[in-house]
Structures are given as structure tokens and as C-alpha cells.
Design a protein around this motif. Sequence first.
Motif, PDB file in Angstrom:
ATOM      1  N   GLY A  52       0.836  -1.201   0.000  1.00 45.39           N
ATOM      2  CA  GLY A  52       0.000   0.000   0.000  1.00 45.39           C
ATOM      3  C   GLY A  52       0.868   1.247   0.000  1.00 45.39           C
ATOM      4  O   GLY A  52       0.401   2.340  -0.250  1.00 45.39           O
ATOM      5  N   SER A  53       2.166   1.049   0.320  1.00 44.22           N
ATOM      6  CA  SER A  53       3.151   2.133   0.301  1.00 44.22           C
ATOM      7  C   SER A  53       2.814   3.220   1.313  1.00 44.22           C
ATOM      8  O   SER A  53       3.015   4.392   1.056  1.00 44.22           O
ATOM      9  CB  SER A  53       3.256   2.718  -1.121  1.00 44.22           C
ATOM     10  OG  SER A  53       4.503   3.355  -1.279  1.00 44.22           O
ATOM     11  N   ARG A  79      -3.983   2.460  -0.729  1.00 44.00           N
ATOM     12  CA  ARG A  79      -3.519   3.317  -1.826  1.00 44.00           C
ATOM     13  C   ARG A  79      -4.490   4.472  -2.065  1.00 44.00           C
ATOM     14  O   ARG A  79      -4.086   5.602  -2.309  1.00 44.00           O
ATOM     15  CB  ARG A  79      -3.394   2.504  -3.126  1.00 44.00           C
ATOM     16  CG  ARG A  79      -2.244   1.518  -3.128  1.00 44.00           C
ATOM     17  CD  ARG A  79      -0.935   2.157  -3.557  1.00 44.00           C
ATOM     18  NE  ARG A  79       0.076   1.142  -3.682  1.00 44.00           N
ATOM     19  CZ  ARG A  79       0.386   0.533  -4.820  1.00 44.00           C
ATOM     20  NH1 ARG A  79      -0.237   0.855  -5.934  1.00 44.00           N
ATOM     21  NH2 ARG A  79       1.320  -0.398  -4.849  1.00 44.00           N
ATOM     22  N   ARG A  82      -4.117   6.966   0.729  1.00 39.74           N
ATOM     23  CA  ARG A  82      -2.830   7.657   0.606  1.00 39.74           C
ATOM     24  C   ARG A  82      -2.930   8.885  -0.301  1.00 39.74           C
ATOM     25  O   ARG A  82      -2.327   9.927  -0.014  1.00 39.74           O
ATOM     26  CB  ARG A  82      -1.798   6.672   0.035  1.00 39.74           C
ATOM     27  CG  ARG A  82      -0.369   7.111   0.112  1.00 39.74           C
ATOM     28  CD  ARG A  82       0.479   6.373  -0.923  1.00 39.74           C
ATOM     29  NE  ARG A  82       0.091   6.715  -2.286  1.00 39.74           N
ATOM     30  CZ  ARG A  82       0.426   7.837  -2.899  1.00 39.74           C
ATOM     31  NH1 ARG A  82       1.188   8.702  -2.295  1.00 39.74           N
ATOM     32  NH2 ARG A  82       0.025   8.100  -4.121  1.00 39.74           N
ATOM     33  N   THR A 186       5.051   8.110  -7.584  1.00 44.47           N
ATOM     34  CA  THR A 186       3.699   8.508  -7.190  1.00 44.47           C
ATOM     35  C   THR A 186       3.394   9.928  -7.659  1.00 44.47           C
ATOM     36  O   THR A 186       2.273  10.400  -7.533  1.00 44.47           O
ATOM     37  CB  THR A 186       3.483   8.447  -5.660  1.00 44.47           C
ATOM     38  OG1 THR A 186       4.274   9.461  -5.027  1.00 44.47           O
ATOM     39  CG2 THR A 186       3.867   7.100  -5.094  1.00 44.47           C
ATOM     40  N   ARG A 205       7.165  -1.627  -3.456  1.00 40.20           N
ATOM     41  CA  ARG A 205       5.700  -1.603  -3.327  1.00 40.20           C
ATOM     42  C   ARG A 205       5.050  -2.604  -4.274  1.00 40.20           C
ATOM     43  O   ARG A 205       3.831  -2.688  -4.345  1.00 40.20           O
ATOM     44  CB  ARG A 205       5.172  -0.179  -3.571  1.00 40.20           C
ATOM     45  CG  ARG A 205       5.189   0.272  -5.007  1.00 40.20           C
ATOM     46  CD  ARG A 205       5.409   1.768  -5.153  1.00 40.20           C
ATOM     47  NE  ARG A 205       4.340   2.571  -4.584  1.00 40.20           N
ATOM     48  CZ  ARG A 205       3.296   3.071  -5.273  1.00 40.20           C
ATOM     49  NH1 ARG A 205       3.185   2.855  -6.570  1.00 40.20           N
ATOM     50  NH2 ARG A 205       2.386   3.795  -4.683  1.00 40.20           N
ATOM     51  N   ASP A 326       2.941  -4.013 -10.064  1.00 39.00           N
ATOM     52  CA  ASP A 326       1.991  -3.322  -9.200  1.00 39.00           C
ATOM     53  C   ASP A 326       0.637  -4.033  -9.202  1.00 39.00           C
ATOM     54  O   ASP A 326      -0.063  -4.060 -10.219  1.00 39.00           O
ATOM     55  CB  ASP A 326       1.819  -1.865  -9.664  1.00 39.00           C
ATOM     56  CG  ASP A 326       1.083  -1.046  -8.623  1.00 39.00           C
ATOM     57  OD1 ASP A 326       1.726  -0.192  -8.011  1.00 39.00           O
ATOM     58  OD2 ASP A 326      -0.129  -1.280  -8.424  1.00 39.00           O
TER      59      ASP A 326
END
Lengths: 367, 146
Positions: A52-53, A79, A82, A186, A205, A326
Motif C-alpha cells: 500500500g506504500s 492506496r 494515501r 507517485t 511496493r 503493481d
Amino acid sequence: MYVAVKGGEKAIDAAHDWLAEERRGDRAVAELSVAQIREQLALAVNRVMAEGSLYDPDLAALAIKQARGDLIEAIFLIRAYRTTLPRFGASAPVDTADMICDRRISATFKDAPGGQVLGPTFDYTHRLLDFALAAEGEPGVSEGEATAPAPGSADSGKAPHITEFLNKDGLIEVEPTSDDTPPDLTREPLEFPANRALRLQSLTRGDEGFVLGMAYSTQRGYARNHAFVGELRIGTVAVEMDIPELGFAIEIGEIELTECETVNQFKGSKTEPPQFTRGYGLVFGQTERKAISMALVDRALRWQELGEDNQGAPAQDEEFVLSHADNIQATGFLEHIKLPHYVDFQAELQLIRRLRTEATAGTEAGA
Amino acid sequence: MGIETRKTYLSLLAKCPAPRLDGLFQALALKRDFDWLRVPEIGGVMVRGRMGGTGAPFNLGEMTVTRCAVRLSDGVVGHGYVQGRDKAKAEQVAIIDALMQTDQATGVDEMILTPLAKMAAEERARRTAKAAGTKVDFFTMVRGED
């Protein structure tokens, strides 16, 4: 192509109500709390934070509860959350040499300075189901707790990086130092060729299963690079950030990380003598399968900068690896094909009917 | 007060468990007349690592952080930066930071910072002792063919 559809609102509401009911399960069984998930399913929480970073164990535990234990769905929730957070800034790079280690092992040096510390590992367990856990008993307190640490004990939990010992003899490549601001996938769409900083961000990730599969392929001979785990360490590091309004840096938190450094064979190139090379894995939480996999794939993707041959192996193809690592991108595209495609399919149906008519007419004409 | 002192206690406060800080904070019944310079807000910080542990930086992933700033009635400003999503904790840290710059510093240090530092050190010692308990020596066996 996906074409918007209308209607079905009542059915969708009913489906979501039923989902909530199924999530709760049998009401005769006690409901799981978010704290229970955070504490007792910590490795699932770690995976959700890594992919999910976003490092936040409470949020990851909540996402797992909401997703009924579907970890990719939980990662999706993290995600999405975020993206709503304002970015306060970036930390100073964490200093993993300063890690307080729970675990620290080397497969290359038996007598590693600082010692081999197993930590809370599944290694050397028998992988037999433990029915005592089903009996809801409390586990005993482990040895370490019973022996109270001596005040001012010399063991700080810190240990030097093992690859640094090889470095002293010049037997391993030196990591070029720099303080350049790394690219951030990102913020900017991933473009190829990517540099190593982008590859590492993408891998840390990336989906654990995918990165594991890629790493395994290198071990089986697709761009084999003979990796040894020079060091694997798990522990906590402080995160430091410059605070503009204070005018100096403070530690804004502490996170658990897994770091893996591999030592790989290298025959040398036109410009470099034979020496060991490195692969690197660094992942949020206690996530050692992922960290080792990341290090192997990182090393395979470095073929060009090390002047190695392109063997055409999937793990050497950065566009292939990074574009498919991903799991949120992958699941988004994969799962969208189950949504209404009625117009699209109508066109396909008409086409098939026309081709069949033409083919039949052709056969009759030829007969 | 030197930068090092402030840096040390702000780092300690950012990392300490919220319920523990709350207990000590409430017990001290601090005067808390203040204005917001920045109301508590939750955001993300991109955590960076270094390639090979020592090389060039790369982006590892974000962490949640809550921050705020307060001004006491006498004009002293305090900043709160804490890990996670906890507006109440950020507020307490900002108030403590401000009070540490006033004549209440000694009391705050004795009643809040010193106990927090002691508990953090004990916890760390407990964990390192546990890790030390799993330290092994591997012996290489002589192989038959050698």
C-alpha cells in the motif's frame, strides 16, 4: 471498451448490505477488533503497508478488516487513502546501519561481527500445524523477558553492515554516494528507461507474489546471477525529517524495516575487475521473503550498468518487470473486464454473425 | 535551551505511545490557554532509503504524520510533529514544546520527559535482550569427502 450503464441502484445497495453482513460472519463468534488484527496478524499488516506504500499499522489493520482479509483489496484501500494525504515532505534517508535489530543473519559469514541473531523467525520450525493454538491458550513468556537486561548493557541491538567488511578489501563494488533527490513514481508517471531509484521504489511496493516469481526465475537460470544473502536484517530505524519552522531536523517516528543485501558473482567487464556485486532489498515491516526477492530482481535489472549480457530473461526486462509488479494496476485492469461491456460485445456479436454469413455464402457459392 | 535538547525531546515525544503520554499529560494538569497557529492536520511524509544502505537515495514509501503549532498567551510558540494520525497527541506535544521554553520547563521535564525516556530505554533494552537470546553460533561440519 467500457460504456457507462444506469440502473441497478437498489440491487447494488442490497449487495453491499449483504457484504457487510458476510464480513461480520457468524454473530455467535466474537467480532475481531482492529487492534487484534494489528497485533496478531502483524505479517498481513506488514504486507499491506509495504504494498500500500503507507506505513500506518492501524490503517492497514482496518483495511484488512474491511476487505475481509483480501490483502490486495486492503492494499487498494490504503492506496486510495494515501492519495488524500497532503505531503508534508520527505525524510532524510533512513540509516539502516543504525537499525536496532530484532533479526540479523548472514549466509556468507558464519562469524559475522555482531553475531547471528535469529529473532522471531519461522526458520527451523517444522511446519506442522500446532493444535495448541486452536485451544486458545496463551503462549509462555520467552527466555529473553525472564532475563532482565543489565542496566547499561553493552548490547545495543546495533550491528555494522556485513558487506562493509568485503568493501574494505575492495572485493565488492562500492555504492556510488549521492544526495540527489530521487524520482518519485507517485508524482511522475513511470517512464522507461527507469533508473535504479525508480526500480527500487517500484519493487518495494510491488506485489510480493510477482516479485517472488521473478526472483525465483533468476535462481532457476533465467539471468542467473548466483546470489548469496550477505545479510538480512529486521528491526526498527528512526525516521528523521527537516522541520522548516524549527530550523532543524527531528525524528518524526520509528518504523520497522527488512533489509536484504545480496552478494553476487561478477566476472568483471572492460572497465571493472572481477569483484562481487550487490542486489538490494528494503521493505516496510517484517517482510523478509519480499526483501530477498527484491534484492534478486534488483540485481538482475542491473545487467546494463554492470556491462553484462542481455540474456533476454524476463527478470532482466525492466519494462516487463516494473509494468507488471503493481498489483493495484494489475487488478484494476484485470477486474474491469467483469463490468458491463454490453455495447462492445454487441459489436463483436454482429461481426461474428456477418463473418459466418459470408463464410457460409462462400461455401455455397463454391459448391 | 539548546537545539540538541529540543531535538531530543521532540524526537522522544514523536515516537512515544499516545496513551502513555496522555496519562502523564493529564496527571500534570497543565495550563493550556493557547491559540492555534496551525490546527492539527494529518499528512504523509515520503520515507527514503539508500541503495545498498549507503548509496544514493530512493523513495521507499510514505508514513502518516500529524502536525500542529500553538501559541501560549505569553506568545511562546510550540510545535507538534507525531507519527501516525493522532490530533490529540500532536496538540499535547506542541503544548509541551511551548512550556519547555517557559519557567515550567523543569516540571514538565521531570514529570513527563524523564519518565517517557526511561520507559523507552527499558522497552528497548527488553527487546534487545530478547534478540540477544536468539543469538547463535553456527559450526561448519567437516564433509565426508574432504
